[in-house]
Design a protein around this motif. Sequence first.
Motif, PDB file in Angstrom:
ATOM      1  N   PHE A 121       0.843  -1.202   0.000  1.00  0.00           N
ATOM      2  CA  PHE A 121       0.000   0.000   0.000  1.00  0.00           C
ATOM      3  C   PHE A 121       0.877   1.251   0.000  1.00  0.00           C
ATOM      4  O   PHE A 121       0.596   2.226  -0.696  1.00  0.00           O
ATOM      5  N   ARG A 122       1.957   1.224   0.773  1.00  0.00           N
ATOM      6  CA  ARG A 122       2.871   2.363   0.830  1.00  0.00           C
ATOM      7  C   ARG A 122       3.475   2.641  -0.552  1.00  0.00           C
ATOM      8  O   ARG A 122       3.572   3.794  -0.984  1.00  0.00           O
ATOM      9  N   ARG A 123       3.887   1.576  -1.238  1.00  0.00           N
ATOM     10  CA  ARG A 123       4.488   1.770  -2.563  1.00  0.00           C
ATOM     11  C   ARG A 123       3.486   2.361  -3.553  1.00  0.00           C
ATOM     12  O   ARG A 123       3.846   3.199  -4.380  1.00  0.00           O
ATOM     13  N   GLU A 124       2.241   1.938  -3.438  1.00  0.00           N
ATOM     14  CA  GLU A 124       1.232   2.356  -4.415  1.00  0.00           C
ATOM     15  C   GLU A 124       0.575   3.683  -4.071  1.00  0.00           C
ATOM     16  O   GLU A 124       0.111   4.394  -4.966  1.00  0.00           O
ATOM     17  N   ARG A 125       0.541   4.030  -2.772  1.00  0.00           N
ATOM     18  CA  ARG A 125      -0.228   5.216  -2.360  1.00  0.00           C
ATOM     19  C   ARG A 125       0.592   6.159  -1.483  1.00  0.00           C
ATOM     20  O   ARG A 125       0.077   6.736  -0.530  1.00  0.00           O
ATOM     21  N   ALA A 126       1.859   6.326  -1.807  1.00  0.00           N
ATOM     22  CA  ALA A 126       2.737   7.160  -0.977  1.00  0.00           C
ATOM     23  C   ALA A 126       2.221   8.589  -0.866  1.00  0.00           C
ATOM     24  O   ALA A 126       2.263   9.196   0.209  1.00  0.00           O
ATOM     25  N   ASP A 127       1.731   9.157  -1.960  1.00  0.00           N
ATOM     26  CA  ASP A 127       1.234  10.538  -1.929  1.00  0.00           C
ATOM     27  C   ASP A 127       0.028  10.663  -1.004  1.00  0.00           C
ATOM     28  O   ASP A 127      -0.095  11.642  -0.249  1.00  0.00           O
ATOM     29  N   TYR A 128      -0.850   9.688  -1.065  1.00  0.00           N
ATOM     30  CA  TYR A 128      -2.046   9.718  -0.214  1.00  0.00           C
ATOM     31  C   TYR A 128      -1.656   9.603   1.268  1.00  0.00           C
ATOM     32  O   TYR A 128      -2.209  10.306   2.123  1.00  0.00           O
ATOM     33  N   ILE A 129      -0.684   8.738   1.568  1.00  0.00           N
ATOM     34  CA  ILE A 129      -0.213   8.600   2.953  1.00  0.00           C
ATOM     35  C   ILE A 129       0.334   9.927   3.456  1.00  0.00           C
ATOM     36  O   ILE A 129       0.069  10.329   4.601  1.00  0.00           O
ATOM     37  N   GLU A 130       1.069  10.644   2.610  1.00  0.00           N
ATOM     38  CA  GLU A 130       1.612  11.938   3.018  1.00  0.00           C
ATOM     39  C   GLU A 130       0.498  12.951   3.260  1.00  0.00           C
ATOM     40  O   GLU A 130       0.600  13.798   4.159  1.00  0.00           O
ATOM     41  N   GLU A 131      -0.573  12.865   2.479  1.00  0.00           N
ATOM     42  CA  GLU A 131      -1.729  13.755   2.705  1.00  0.00           C
ATOM     43  C   GLU A 131      -2.334  13.496   4.083  1.00  0.00           C
ATOM     44  O   GLU A 131      -2.668  14.444   4.817  1.00  0.00           O
ATOM     45  N   ILE A 132      -2.488  12.237   4.430  1.00  0.00           N
ATOM     46  CA  ILE A 132      -3.030  11.884   5.744  1.00  0.00           C
ATOM     47  C   ILE A 132      -2.105  12.400   6.843  1.00  0.00           C
ATOM     48  O   ILE A 132      -2.552  12.986   7.847  1.00  0.00           O
TER      49      ILE A 132
END
Length: 396
Positions: A121-132
């Motif tokens: 999930f981190r590899r695929e959604r790194a930008d979203y994790i940073e938004e959170i």
Amino acid sequence: MKEKLSLAAARRIALAAQGFAEARPAGEISRRHLNKVLSRIGLLQIDSVSVVVRAHYMPLFSRLGNYPREVLDNAAGPKKRILFEYWAHEASFLPIETYPLMRWRMERAQSGEMYSGLAKFRRERADYIEEIFQEVSNRGPTAASEMEGPKGPGGWWGWSDAKQAFEWLFWAGRLTAASRRGFERLYDLPERVLPAELVSAPPPSPADAHRELLRISARALGVATINDLRDYFRLSPADVKDRIGELVEEGTLLPVRVEGWQHQAYLHTAARMPRKVQARALLAPFDPLIWERARTERLFNFRYRIEIYTPAHKRQYGYYVFPFLLGERLVARLDLKADRAASVLRVLASHAEPGASPETASELLDELRLMQEWLGLERLEIYEKGDLAPALLRSL
């Protein structure tokens, strides 16, 4: 020559290490008592099942008796915090001074070395994790549910994208638990939750951290195999490969042979060896005395499995079963349910172990009444299921 221990001696050592060789306190129970228990067992496992009570409350009840649960709640709360949450033996409450010892695990999570589902999930959604992460930075304590949209199909453990983002940040140590709302975790930045000196201090090397975690495990277990020691904090075989020998060399561990055990055991050199243990306690499935099932079978000749996920018609003992410790043995097991709406503690089934003493029923009934009082329930109801039920009903 390696020291030899009888199985009975190993059992007493293990019980003493977990705090069962001492009488429960007679007066008011305070944070001082909590600290004493934690200094022995090292952590409290957290679990979502609340059939009787949340799992992290039970080990204190088993050792202290009728204590106010607010003592534990406050210890993990924002004022005068002494506990923090992280993945240790599963999700756990740990003394805050052990925070640096978990930094290696956080760093591995950040690098993607652990937990493939969240790493993907981190590899695929790194930008979203940073938004959170930025949202929590701006808002302060935040629940994952406050950020959730509709759940997509699948998802790791059925989690929403927001929950997965929060959990990756939690694993990686970039967020921690500020508090809980009910059972829901509120996340915030570690530097706003934990003492600054812990967060900013250079972390110990992984080898140093693993060595210290093994010291804690050895003290909590008393006598243990390598698998027992590494399971306590879920360390890998590679993590402990060289550390055990180092602890033997420094004098913390003494190699011993335990009667009936196939594998090499190690005795903590400060372990107590009482001549007799007179304990009485109901044990939750996630109590550190019994959470490693192979060790429980080796120590007590007690085969124990959780049957929550077993279809009802295939269960042998019940949905959520509590072993009963009396003296130095596990003598019975009970399927319990706290019916809060009816204010009843229900003993849905009760089974005795072979050779259980005649006083098992009366001692168990006293412990059940103590649990009923602790939970604030008005009645105790014993069902007729199980070979111990008739004796329990007669005692009642």
